[in-house]
Design an enzyme around this catalytic site. Structure first.
Site, mmCIF file in Angstrom:
data_model
loop_
_atom_site.group_PDB
_atom_site.id
_atom_site.type_symbol
_atom_site.label_atom_id
_atom_site.label_comp_id
_atom_site.label_asym_id
_atom_site.label_seq_id
_atom_site.Cartn_x
_atom_site.Cartn_y
_atom_site.Cartn_z
ATOM 1 N N CYS A 1 13.412 -9.402 11.340
ATOM 2 C CA CYS A 1 13.834 -8.187 12.047
ATOM 3 C C CYS A 1 15.182 -7.743 11.495
ATOM 4 C CB CYS A 1 13.997 -8.483 13.524
ATOM 5 S SG CYS A 1 12.744 -9.575 14.171
ATOM 6 N N ARG B 1 12.879 -3.838 7.352
ATOM 7 C CA ARG B 1 12.811 -5.285 7.632
ATOM 8 C C ARG B 1 11.782 -5.603 8.699
ATOM 9 N NH1 ARG B 1 17.395 -7.817 5.891
ATOM 10 N NH2 ARG B 1 17.064 -9.496 7.362
ATOM 11 N N TRP C 1 9.973 -7.330 13.677
ATOM 12 C CA TRP C 1 8.714 -7.722 13.046
ATOM 13 C C TRP C 1 8.284 -8.939 13.819
ATOM 14 C CZ3 TRP C 1 7.343 -11.930 9.537
ATOM 15 C CH2 TRP C 1 6.067 -11.778 8.980
ATOM 16 N N ASN D 1 17.473 -12.074 15.284
ATOM 17 C CA ASN D 1 16.581 -12.103 14.135
ATOM 18 C C ASN D 1 16.446 -13.558 13.736
ATOM 19 O OD1 ASN D 1 15.091 -11.706 11.838
ATOM 20 N ND2 ASN D 1 16.849 -11.140 10.568
ATOM 21 N N GLY D 2 15.228 -14.055 13.661
ATOM 22 C CA GLY D 2 15.003 -15.450 13.273
ATOM 23 C C GLY D 2 13.934 -16.083 14.157
ATOM 24 N N GLU E 1 -0.230 -8.369 -9.782
ATOM 25 C CA GLU E 1 0.751 -7.472 -9.139
ATOM 26 C C GLU E 1 0.108 -6.139 -8.796
ATOM 27 O OE1 GLU E 1 3.352 -7.645 -7.668
ATOM 28 O OE2 GLU E 1 4.060 -5.585 -7.569
ATOM 29 N N LYS F 1 -0.051 -4.475 -4.959
ATOM 30 C CA LYS F 1 0.395 -3.103 -4.645
ATOM 31 C C LYS F 1 -0.697 -2.344 -3.900
ATOM 32 C CE LYS F 1 3.889 -3.280 -4.880
ATOM 33 N NZ LYS F 1 4.132 -4.661 -5.147
ATOM 34 N N GLU G 1 -1.549 -3.870 -0.317
ATOM 35 C CA GLU G 1 -0.518 -3.911 0.743
ATOM 36 C C GLU G 1 -0.151 -2.520 1.253
ATOM 37 O OE1 GLU G 1 3.403 -5.377 -0.153
ATOM 38 O OE2 GLU G 1 3.253 -4.745 -2.226
ATOM 39 N N HIS H 1 -17.981 -16.704 -13.524
ATOM 40 C CA HIS H 1 -18.154 -18.035 -12.909
ATOM 41 C C HIS H 1 -18.284 -17.953 -11.404
ATOM 42 C CE1 HIS H 1 -17.561 -19.884 -16.782
ATOM 43 N NE2 HIS H 1 -16.529 -19.094 -16.977
ATOM 44 N N LYS I 1 10.044 -5.953 4.702
ATOM 45 C CA LYS I 1 10.562 -5.935 3.333
ATOM 46 C C LYS I 1 11.070 -7.297 2.899
ATOM 47 C CE LYS I 1 11.955 -4.266 -0.566
ATOM 48 N NZ LYS I 1 10.936 -3.970 -1.571
#
Ligand code: AGP
Length: 596
Positions: free
Chosen positions: A2, A27, A73, A99-100, A473, A477, A480, A496, A591
């Site tokens: 957060c 965040r 978050w 935050n945590g 990558e 992109k 997400e 395979h 983020k």
């Protein structure tokens, strides 16, 4: 994770807090809240959703010059109004944002708070109830806060208001980023500099288990034992304009288009007065002296690490292993005698990386961090730091940081030992130019996204060797921000098993920039096409066919990921745009993930 922000001074705090939270929304943005000290009371407003939803429910008549705010978050407790911060103690004397993650919340409830009726499902509420409990048992507020800190296990950045003292803002920190901002007649705290940059660029780094007592005149820092700490301030190398979108519709578009500039900035920042490669000698020596380089990272930074391994092994002849940070701790590879640990992290705050950093430092190994944030936790706790010079990256989906990481890794590898005599600066200069030409082809990317992606529920990126790492990558992109289930797949591996997923119109995007595997990947394209796939090809000009969809000007194959990723970034952008997704703040994401 957060974002938190706090202010104490002489101006009305509402817009300062809300504006700071907007800078921190990247965040986490499940819910948001604000508390304002107002006429010997504390006004709290909190809401599920974004800062704009919070603005909608705020009583504009409430004013005050002391306040705290939070954008969340969710980790403990679903993202709803009750679980959003700020949280208050049972008598509402104390109000707190956090935050945590508190790992021993249940033990603390059991040990100290059995008689308390909790209003939320969060670990955070345990903290504010503990402070009240210790004060109710006769402890001074400062002691009660430090006592609470001593009971907590886990990570926290806290901002605390005491209704009985409207002249003080308290804060505390352990393992989660927190800065204090020093102003003229006011002071602030925030999860990062961007939350405060519009008001001050004068910051104190706060270390683990430190406690702050802040008035509008001064910032006092103490250890958890109450010993005063003196520390100089520093200025962050950002300015307020860096964190604005300007005329761009989204931060992600701005940051994609900044990449050529960033590459050129990196060239200049890593040049000496003669225009040759310059990297701090101690860093170069440490890489030379190790018998193996372990690159530790997450997400996009991990993907950059995979490319970096190619540079260290092919350019510098240095054995290198790339390990996902969250795997390393629980499945540590057999280490060599003299390893060097290289952490790649845009934010410099990723908890999974920090956990590894703490462990390998305890084991006595040297560490190096490659990050975009000077003064970040990983940067401060590593032996050395290499900066990305990419400027603030706000969009949750990383773009310019990824290419900046790759560029800096190539410079470091060439500086350590340029066995193939590659002229890195010349090649990076060509890359920057090629990026610019690729940025001019937006209409094509939008058309391809509409034709191949928007209606698809899944997608494959396939490639071999370096192209495979680009595919990893490229697929991150796309998934997400557009939520299309996408896999980056080794082209030779499809047959395979996974090729069973290919059906009519399944989009398969091939990346071909390596001459040695050109024909192999093209035969893989034929295999999937024969099974109904809708194929698209991104290729280097010297390897291209007239039917290829996106052709990249020829660049050095080793550095080709820097160019090949540009179309993939745009394809993801336009797929998300056409699907009406939130491009800069995708659902469920944040983020910088400062929880393990
Ligand atoms: C990138 O698009 C993602 N948002 C995510 O994978 C990110 O790269 C990862 O969380 C690592 O972050 P860091 O570079 O700040 O450590």
């Amino acid at each position: 994770m957060c974002g938190i922000v706090g202010y104490i001074g002489f101006e009305d705090v509402k817009e300062i807090i809300l504006g700071g939270l907007e800078k921190l929304e990247y965040r986490g943005y499940d819910s948001a809240g604000i508390a304002i000290a107002n006429n010997n009371n504390v006004y709290v407003c909190k809401e599920k959703g974004r800062i704009k939803d919070l603005r909608g429910c705020l009583d504009v008549n409430v004013t005050g010059t002391l306040g705290i705010g939070h954008t969340r978050w969710a980790t403990h407790g679903v993202p709803n109004k009750i679980n959003s911060h700020p949280h208050q103690s049972c008598t509402k004397r104390f109000t707190l944002v956090h935050n945590g993650i508190i790992e021993n919340e249940n033990e603390l409830r059991e040990k100290f708070l059995k008689d308390i009726e909790f209003t939320s499902d969060t670990d955070t509420e345990v903290i504010v109830q503990l402070i009240e409990k210790f004060v109710s048992e006769g402890e001074e507020v400062e002691l009660a806060i430090r006592h609470t800190m001593s009971e907590l296990e886990g990570s926290y950045a806290l901002a605390i208001l005491d209704k009985e003292d409207m002249n003080t803002l308290y804060a505390a920190k352990n393992k989660t980023p927190l800065l204090a901002g020093k102003g003229e007649g006011f002071n602030m705290i925030g999860s990062d500099a961007m939350a405060m940059i519009n008001y001050t660029n004068n910051f104190y780094e706060i270390e683990d288990k430190e406690f702050l007592k802040i008035t509008k005149e001064k910032i006092e820092i103490f250890t958890i034992y109450g010993n005063k700490v003196t520390r100089d301030t520093y200025t962050a190398d950002i300015d307020a304009s860096d964190t604005e979108k300007g005329t761009y519709p989204h931060y992600m578009m701005k940051e994609i288009e900044e990449q050529p500039f960033v590459i050129r900035k990196i060239i200049s920042e890593y040049s000496d007065e003669n225009g040759d490669l310059f990297v701090e000698p101690e860093i170069v020596e440490n890489v030379k002296a190790c018998d193996k380089l372990y690159i530790i990272a997450c997400g996009t930074s991990y993907h950059a690490g995979l490319i970096g391994k190619q540079f260290f092994e092919k350019i510098a002849g240095k054995p290198t292993e790339v390990v996902i940070a969250s795997e390393f701790i629980y499945n540590m590879p057999l280490l060599t005698e003299k390893p060097l640990f290289l952490f790649i992290s845009q934010s410099g705050e990723t908890a999974d990386c920090r956990a590894v950093l703490v462990k390998v430092k305890q084991m006595g190994f040297k560490t190096l961090t490659l990050t975009n944030v000077k003064g970040s936790t990983l940067s401060r706790e590593s032996d050395n730091t290499l900066l990305l010079y990419a400027g603030p990256e706000i969009a949750v989906a990383s773009t310019k940081a990824y290419t900046a990481q790759i560029a800096v890794l190539s410079i470091l590898a060439a500086k350590v030992n340029n066995k193939i005599n590659i002229d890195i600066f010349k090649e990076l200069g060509k890359i920057a130019y090629t990026m610019e030409t690729l940025c001019d082809d937006k209409d094509n990317y939008k058309e391809l996204a509409e034709k191949f992606l928007v209606k698809s529920r899944n997608c494959f990126y396939i490639g071999r060797s370096m192209d495979y790492f680009v595919c990893l990558e490229a697929s991150l992109k796309l998934k997400e921000i557009s939520y299309i289930q996408t896999e980056g797949f080794a082209a030779g591996e499809l047959k395979h098993g996974t090729i069973a997923l290919i059906e009519h119109d399944t989009p398969v995007i091939a990346v071909i920039t390596q001459e040695s595997i050109n024909l192999n990947t093209r035969s893989n394209i034929k295999e999937v096409k024969a099974r109904g796939a809708a194929t698209m090809v991104i290729s280097l000009k010297k390897l291209s066919n007239e039917t290829d969809d996106i052709v990249i000007d020829d660049v050095n194959e080793l550095l080709s990921p820097l160019a090949a990723i540009i179309p993939a970034q745009y394809l993801a952008y336009y797929a998300a745009l056409l699907k009406g997704c939130d491009i800069d703040k995708p659902r469920n994401l944040a983020k910088s993930v400062t929880v393990e």
